[in-house]
Design a protein around this motif. Structure first.
Motif, PDB file in Angstrom:
ATOM      1  N   GLY A   9       0.825  -1.211   0.000  1.00 23.44           N
ATOM      2  CA  GLY A   9       0.000   0.000   0.000  1.00 23.44           C
ATOM      3  C   GLY A   9       0.851   1.250   0.000  1.00 23.44           C
ATOM      4  N   GLY A  10       1.755   1.344  -0.964  1.00 27.87           N
ATOM      5  CA  GLY A  10       2.663   2.477  -1.009  1.00 27.87           C
ATOM      6  C   GLY A  10       3.939   2.147  -0.257  1.00 27.87           C
ATOM      7  N   CYS A  11       4.590   3.148   0.238  1.00 28.91           N
ATOM      8  CA  CYS A  11       5.845   2.971   0.967  1.00 28.91           C
ATOM      9  C   CYS A  11       5.654   2.024   2.142  1.00 28.91           C
ATOM     10  CB  CYS A  11       6.317   4.336   1.473  1.00 28.91           C
ATOM     11  SG  CYS A  11       7.809   4.266   2.463  1.00 28.91           S
ATOM     12  N   PHE A  12       6.489   1.010   2.223  1.00 33.68           N
ATOM     13  CA  PHE A  12       6.320   0.042   3.315  1.00 33.68           C
ATOM     14  C   PHE A  12       6.579   0.654   4.678  1.00 33.68           C
ATOM     15  CE2 PHE A  12      10.433  -2.019   1.470  1.00 33.68           C
ATOM     16  CZ  PHE A  12      11.233  -0.988   1.914  1.00 33.68           C
ATOM     17  N   TRP A  13       7.296   1.754   4.732  1.00 33.75           N
ATOM     18  CA  TRP A  13       7.523   2.425   6.013  1.00 33.75           C
ATOM     19  C   TRP A  13       6.204   2.790   6.679  1.00 33.75           C
ATOM     20  CZ3 TRP A  13      11.423   6.656   4.100  1.00 33.75           C
ATOM     21  CH2 TRP A  13      12.665   6.062   3.837  1.00 33.75           C
ATOM     22  N   CYS A  14       5.236   3.204   5.862  1.00 31.96           N
ATOM     23  CA  CYS A  14       3.948   3.653   6.396  1.00 31.96           C
ATOM     24  C   CYS A  14       2.974   2.508   6.655  1.00 31.96           C
ATOM     25  CB  CYS A  14       3.316   4.656   5.430  1.00 31.96           C
ATOM     26  SG  CYS A  14       4.302   6.148   5.227  1.00 31.96           S
ATOM     27  N   MET A  15       3.303   1.318   6.227  1.00 33.36           N
ATOM     28  CA  MET A  15       2.386   0.189   6.369  1.00 33.36           C
ATOM     29  C   MET A  15       2.686  -0.664   7.604  1.00 33.36           C
ATOM     30  SD  MET A  15       0.120   0.338   4.004  1.00 33.36           S
ATOM     31  CE  MET A  15      -0.555  -1.308   4.027  1.00 33.36           C
ATOM     32  N   VAL A  16       3.768  -0.397   8.289  1.00 32.85           N
ATOM     33  CA  VAL A  16       4.160  -1.239   9.426  1.00 32.85           C
ATOM     34  C   VAL A  16       3.374  -0.892  10.688  1.00 32.85           C
ATOM     35  CG1 VAL A  16       6.062  -1.913  10.944  1.00 32.85           C
ATOM     36  CG2 VAL A  16       6.452  -1.671   8.489  1.00 32.85           C
ATOM     37  N   GLN A  17       3.429   0.357  11.110  1.00 25.39           N
ATOM     38  CA  GLN A  17       2.854   0.756  12.390  1.00 25.39           C
ATOM     39  C   GLN A  17       1.376   0.395  12.559  1.00 25.39           C
ATOM     40  OE1 GLN A  17       3.026   4.944  13.331  1.00 25.39           O
ATOM     41  NE2 GLN A  17       2.724   4.555  15.510  1.00 25.39           N
ATOM     42  N   PRO A  18       0.520   0.589  11.558  1.00 26.76           N
ATOM     43  CA  PRO A  18      -0.897   0.278  11.765  1.00 26.76           C
ATOM     44  C   PRO A  18      -1.166  -1.184  12.137  1.00 26.76           C
ATOM     45  CG  PRO A  18      -0.600   1.555   9.764  1.00 26.76           C
ATOM     46  CD  PRO A  18       0.763   1.170  10.243  1.00 26.76           C
ATOM     47  N   PHE A  19      -0.289  -2.067  11.716  1.00 22.82           N
ATOM     48  CA  PHE A  19      -0.444  -3.484  12.052  1.00 22.82           C
ATOM     49  C   PHE A  19       0.371  -3.851  13.287  1.00 22.82           C
ATOM     50  CE2 PHE A  19      -1.285  -3.241   7.491  1.00 22.82           C
ATOM     51  CZ  PHE A  19      -2.516  -3.873   7.435  1.00 22.82           C
ATOM     52  N   ASP A  20       1.570  -3.311  13.379  1.00 23.03           N
ATOM     53  CA  ASP A  20       2.522  -3.660  14.435  1.00 23.03           C
ATOM     54  C   ASP A  20       1.982  -3.388  15.835  1.00 23.03           C
ATOM     55  OD1 ASP A  20       5.136  -4.581  15.160  1.00 23.03           O
ATOM     56  OD2 ASP A  20       5.762  -2.506  15.493  1.00 23.03           O
ATOM     57  N   THR A  21       1.085  -2.436  15.940  1.00 15.75           N
ATOM     58  CA  THR A  21       0.593  -2.012  17.250  1.00 15.75           C
ATOM     59  C   THR A  21      -0.664  -2.766  17.697  1.00 15.75           C
ATOM     60  OG1 THR A  21      -0.625  -0.225  16.171  1.00 15.75           O
ATOM     61  CG2 THR A  21       1.586   0.297  16.996  1.00 15.75           C
ATOM     62  N   ARG A  22      -1.114  -3.745  16.921  1.00 14.95           N
ATOM     63  CA  ARG A  22      -2.355  -4.480  17.237  1.00 14.95           C
ATOM     64  C   ARG A  22      -2.079  -5.749  18.033  1.00 14.95           C
ATOM     65  NH1 ARG A  22      -6.931  -1.782  14.717  1.00 14.95           N
ATOM     66  NH2 ARG A  22      -5.888  -0.201  13.502  1.00 14.95           N
ATOM     67  N   PRO A  23      -2.975  -6.079  18.955  1.00 10.22           N
ATOM     68  CA  PRO A  23      -2.856  -7.364  19.654  1.00 10.22           C
ATOM     69  C   PRO A  23      -2.956  -8.517  18.660  1.00 10.22           C
ATOM     70  CG  PRO A  23      -4.466  -5.938  20.740  1.00 10.22           C
ATOM     71  CD  PRO A  23      -4.099  -5.283  19.444  1.00 10.22           C
TER      72      PRO A  23
END
Length: 172
Positions: A9-23
């Motif tokens: 979904g574009g730059c992978f830098w921006c795609m990590v945090q939204p998932f990484d922070t989920r239980p």
């Protein structure tokens, strides 16, 4: 038993945090997939000659967070009407794709895409592709956990249109 999902979904830098922070998320890795060159480098992918797309590979516990939930999170990180990249990131290496590993994931992704289209949230058609997963190549170390290592640069990336789009389009 853990499972995996791959989203671009574009730059992978921006795609990590939204998932990484989920239980239920065990690991989110930035990398490249969908192309024809084995073990590409960042520079090769940026040259647009490898066929690869920047993506994230998510390892998750499906008893805590479902694949359906991951797909819903994915949609809200992207502009699913833009096939030519995402926000300030342009070109085929930034195209939005849900890479599915089996028919179970394909059915969920296609159903979710149809449901999103029916909601009429967007003025343009949903163009995010759903493709069979290909080998995933982990990106260089400096790309991993970018939002933690480089919070200011990550914030600048988000301000390149992604955050504004998310705030206006998805919080209706």
């Amino acid at each position: 038993m853990l499972d995996t999902a791959i989203f671009a979904g574009g730059c992978f830098w921006c795609m990590v945090q939204p998932f990484d922070t989920r239980p239920g998320i065990k690991k989110v890795v930035s990398g490249y997939t969908g192309g024809h060159v084995p073990n590409p480098t960042y520079e090769e992918v940026c040259s647009h000659t490898t066929g690869h797309t920047e993506a994230v590979k998510i390892t998750f516990n499906p008893q805590v967070i479902s694949y359906e939930e991951l797909v819903e999170i994915y949609w809200q990180q992207t502009d699913p009407t833009d096939a030519s990249g995402q926000f300030q990131d342009r070109g085929d290496s930034y195209r939005p794709v849900i890479f599915v590993k089996d028919e179970y994931q394909r059915k969920i992704a296609e159903t979710s895409k149809k449901n999103l289209s029916k909601q009429k949230i967007f003025d343009k058609p949903i163009v995010t592709q759903i493709e069979n997963a290909k080998p995933f190549y982990e990106a260089e170390d400096y790309h991993q956990d970018f939002y933690k290592k480089n919070p200011l640069r990550h914030q600048i990336e988000e301000l390149g249109g992604r955050q504004q789009f998310k705030d206006t389009q998805w919080k209706k």
